[in-house]
Design an enzyme around this catalytic site. Sequence first.
Site, PDB file in Angstrom:
ATOM      1  N   ASP A  59       0.885  -1.163   0.000  1.00 60.70           N
ATOM      2  CA  ASP A  59       0.000   0.000   0.000  1.00 60.70           C
ATOM      3  C   ASP A  59       0.922   1.212   0.000  1.00 60.70           C
ATOM      4  O   ASP A  59       1.684   1.422   0.952  1.00 60.70           O
ATOM      5  CB  ASP A  59      -0.886  -0.018   1.243  1.00 60.70           C
ATOM      6  N   VAL A  60       0.890   2.007  -1.058  1.00 60.07           N
ATOM      7  CA  VAL A  60       1.879   3.075  -1.201  1.00 60.07           C
ATOM      8  C   VAL A  60       1.759   4.161  -0.139  1.00 60.07           C
ATOM      9  O   VAL A  60       2.677   4.983   0.002  1.00 60.07           O
ATOM     10  CB  VAL A  60       1.843   3.710  -2.612  1.00 60.07           C
ATOM     11  N   ASN A  86       2.670   3.373 -10.676  1.00 56.89           N
ATOM     12  CA  ASN A  86       1.347   3.500 -11.260  1.00 56.89           C
ATOM     13  C   ASN A  86       0.197   3.655 -10.272  1.00 56.89           C
ATOM     14  O   ASN A  86      -0.865   4.145 -10.635  1.00 56.89           O
ATOM     15  CB  ASN A  86       1.110   2.260 -12.144  1.00 56.89           C
ATOM     16  N   TYR A 154      -8.199  15.603  -8.394  1.00 58.51           N
ATOM     17  CA  TYR A 154      -7.398  14.588  -9.092  1.00 58.51           C
ATOM     18  C   TYR A 154      -6.360  15.283  -9.973  1.00 58.51           C
ATOM     19  O   TYR A 154      -5.173  14.928  -9.963  1.00 58.51           O
ATOM     20  CB  TYR A 154      -8.298  13.692  -9.938  1.00 58.51           C
ATOM     21  N   LYS A 158      -2.085  15.223  -9.729  1.00 59.18           N
ATOM     22  CA  LYS A 158      -1.176  14.919 -10.831  1.00 59.18           C
ATOM     23  C   LYS A 158      -0.290  16.113 -11.172  1.00 59.18           C
ATOM     24  O   LYS A 158       0.871  15.945 -11.558  1.00 59.18           O
ATOM     25  CB  LYS A 158      -1.973  14.464 -12.059  1.00 59.18           C
TER      26      LYS A 158
END
Length: 282
Positions: A59-60, A86, A154, A158
């Site tokens: 889990d990042v 990713n 979102y 990014k």
Amino acid sequence: MNSRRVWFITGASSGIGLSMTKTVLDNGGIAIATLRKPSALDALKAKYPSNRLHILKLDVVNRDDIITAFKYAERELGRIDIVFNNAGHGIIAEIEGTPDDVAKKMFDVNFWGAMNVSKEAVRFFREVNKPQGGRLWNISSTAGIFPFASFGYYSASKHALEGATEAFAAELDPKWNIKVTLLEFGSFKTRIMQPESSPEFPVHPAYTDPTLMGNIVRGLKNNGTYGEADKATSMLFHRLANEPGPPLRIAVGLDANNSIKQKLKKVEADITKYESWSDDLH
């Protein structure tokens, strides 16, 4: 050479991450597939030998998980050639209609998680790989350059990944031979628009006008033209992974290329139009 590379892939349970894992394996490569729920890859586990498919829980948002996974790679394989960074998810909601806690949790994955993986990847390429070097691919989005209404936070996550990745790449010593690339993905046939990947919140009461861009974008989310994920990952495996001087950014998909070009033209036009306003400021 390509078929012998070791790939470290985050978010391998579905979508682009799963497609990349399959592409690596189908072309004879070695995949360290990491995901929150390893059982999601049971079918893949039954198909490929354990010396080529390594499935790890990661889990990042958990820094210990990241460190443990890279230690596993060092112990069991001795090297990593490409990190396919990713893992991520979206939120569909107006800025005013997005709960703060939900947005912050997304940033923990899309930005902090991705950057913590990036830092560990760079350390591994520099200090573990013999000879030094490796490729770090941070999976961004068209939204990282061309933000979309109703995908505001979102897009912001990014944008943050874009800025930190570009700065990080500029900080690296060229002699380490670490090549960093941001992949600006367009729209592909994955589960990114499904509720488990991009929860959708009700339209904020102030934004119900159907002509507003946010509502238009919402209406298109399941009716757009989408690329084939397997074609994209195959292109990346066979072309980008073998590009001797890879770019800092590559747009993946015609829609990504068109949207980003449109954004760059708009930025250039605005800057040029008002450039003279700065003439007497020095």
